[in-house]
Design a protein around this motif. Structure first.
Motif, PDB file in Angstrom:
ATOM      1  N   ASN A  55      -1.622  -3.864   3.885  1.00  0.00           N
ATOM      2  CA  ASN A  55      -1.728  -4.202   5.093  1.00  0.00           C
ATOM      3  C   ASN A  55      -1.757  -2.844   6.001  1.00  0.00           C
ATOM      4  OD1 ASN A  55       1.124  -3.073   4.683  1.00  0.00           O
ATOM      5  ND2 ASN A  55       1.733  -4.633   5.674  1.00  0.00           N
TER       6      ASN A  55
ATOM      7  N   ASP B 272       0.795  -1.202   0.090  1.00  0.00           N
ATOM      8  CA  ASP B 272       0.117  -0.040  -0.100  1.00  0.00           C
ATOM      9  C   ASP B 272       0.964   1.277  -0.034  1.00  0.00           C
ATOM     10  OD1 ASP B 272       0.592  -1.186   2.633  1.00  0.00           O
ATOM     11  OD2 ASP B 272      -0.381   0.406   3.543  1.00  0.00           O
TER      12      ASP B 272
ATOM     13  N   VAL C 176      -0.227  -0.268   6.464  1.00  0.00           N
ATOM     14  CA  VAL C 176       1.317   0.244   7.316  1.00  0.00           C
ATOM     15  C   VAL C 176       2.331   0.014   6.414  1.00  0.00           C
ATOM     16  CG1 VAL C 176       1.366  -2.015   8.240  1.00  0.00           C
ATOM     17  CG2 VAL C 176       2.299  -0.365   9.582  1.00  0.00           C
TER      18      VAL C 176
HETATM   19 MG   LIG Z   1       2.007  -2.056   3.805  1.00  0.00          MG
END
Ligand SMILES: [Mg+2]
Ligand SMILES: Cc1ncc(C[n+]2csc(CCOP(=O)(O)OP(=O)(O)O)c2C)c(N)n1
Ligand code: SF4
Ligand code: SF4
Lengths: 61, 283
Positions: B157, B129, B159
């Protein structure tokens, strides 16, 4: 190996849900007779397969 | 990677490690493999170094098993936990400088079209991400706006897992992380919506709690990208280590999200819809 998954063959019906839940490739395998095998040396003991199993056939210890 | 490349000459076959021999004999090359065949073939040469219960590793594993033509697929990665997962697979894999993945993928796809005019070569970006929503957002959007024939897959996820827990644009508002002690101050960047409005012909939002949906979405995305235009699949892949939940709860966390803000969503352009109907009829 600290902890690893184990399968109770009496309870397992070969549904394969554990295989689709384990993040680690080549750890849980299934043969033509639907017997589940676990490569315990590679298992990280996360317990995801235990939670996924509808037959409560898996344990991590 | 194609079996032809992987296969050792007879003289050397016995000298190779057992894991390599197993991959040659029982890798994903021989016939069409899918998610339901997992557990019956060798997926990667060896183990990967992800944390126990890693959602990203599970997402990568399910994506790898969903590729319609693994031997003719080139995976483009970038730094992040997603990139370890493929370091030892049977797939062609190219890493990029963090965030450059969609620019590199665009170039490679164009080059492969020239080099192999009569053969489909699927170029699939598979990154985190942070790689897409933060540092690579401009290159991602531009590849979509240019209508490049590539598939982009985000393993979200929420993060920066790989670097110890900084917030990413995809982190939920208010989420406290190791290196976001006061909680994130703005909502998730709507990358899925941006895909829809920036020219993607197909998009799907799924979670690791629904492996078969991942299988279908990845297949569709790659087929549509061959002929119609860019495609996007966003997979929720929770990280127990940084989100601080027990590692046996990864799928439960994904399932709960699926019942709320991470519900299954799909869009397809009329042209892609028509193409899919034609291809499925032909098969
Ligand atoms: Mg990530
Ligand atoms: C140009 C550049 N900046 C920063 C980094 C350090 N870095 C490596 S991975 C990463 C974060 C990755 O986060 P994400 O894309 O969400 O992947 P995850 O690890 O969560 O799967 C960062 C900041 C880098 N490798 N290159
Ligand atoms: S405990 Fe985790 S790593 Fe071990 S077999 Fe089960 S899901 Fe796989
Ligand atoms: S930090 Fe999170 S995403 Fe990275 S390997 Fe560990 S569990 Fe997976």
């Amino acid at each position: 190996m600290y902890v690893a998954a184990r399968v109770d063959e009496e309870k397992c019906n070969g549904c394969k849900l554990c295989i689709l839940t384990c993040p680690d490739p080549n750890v849980i395998s299934i043969d033509k007779a639907k017997n589940i095998g676990i490569n315990q040396a590679r298992c990280k003991g996360c317990g995801l397969c235990v939670v996924a199993c509808p037959k409560e056939a898996l344990t991590v210890s | 990677m194609s079996l032809r490349i992987l296969k050792p000459t007879a003289e050397f076959a016995d000298l190779l490690p057992k894991e390599y021999q197993e991959l040659v004999e029982n890798g994903p090359y021989h016939e069409q493999k899918g998610i339901s065949d997992l557990g019956t073939f060798k997926e990667i040469i060896e183990e990967h170094p992800h944390c126990a219960g890693c959602g990203v590793a599970l997402g990568v594993r399910l994506v790898a098993a969903s590729l319609p033509a693994p031997a003719d697929t080139l995976i483009i990665g970038t730094p992040g936990c997603s990139f370890f997962g493929l370091a030892q697979t049977a797939l062609n894999y190219s890493n990029t400088a963090f965030g450059n993945q969609n620019a590199v993928a665009s170039g490679l796809k164009r080059m492969l079209k020239i080099r192999y005019p009569d053969r489909n070569k699927d170029v699939v970006v598979l990154v985190g991400d942070g790689g897409i929503a933060d540092i690579g957002l401009d290159m991602t959007l531009h590849s979509w706006l240019r209508r490049e024939n590539i598939t982009t897959i985000m393993v979200d996820n929420e993060v920066y897992g790989n670097t110890g827990g900084q917030e990413s644009g995809m982190t939920k508002e208010g989420q406290v992380l190791n290196m976001a002690p006061e909680g994130k101050k703005f909502p998730k960047i709507p990358v899925f919506e941006l895909a829809r409005t920036s020219g993607c012909a197909y998009g799907a939002r799924v979670t690791v709690a629904s492996p078969r949906k991942i299988g279908e979405a990845v297949k569709k995305a790659i087929l549509v990208a061959r002929e119609v235009g860019p495609t996007y699949v966003q997979i929720y892949t929770p990280c127990p280590t940084n989100l601080k939940f027990p590692p046996d709860q990864t799928v439960k966390v994904a399932k709960d999200a699926e019942a709320g803000y991470y519900s299954f969503e799909e869009f397809i352009s009329p042209e892609a819809q028509e193409y899919m109907q034609k291809t499925t009829k032909a098969v």
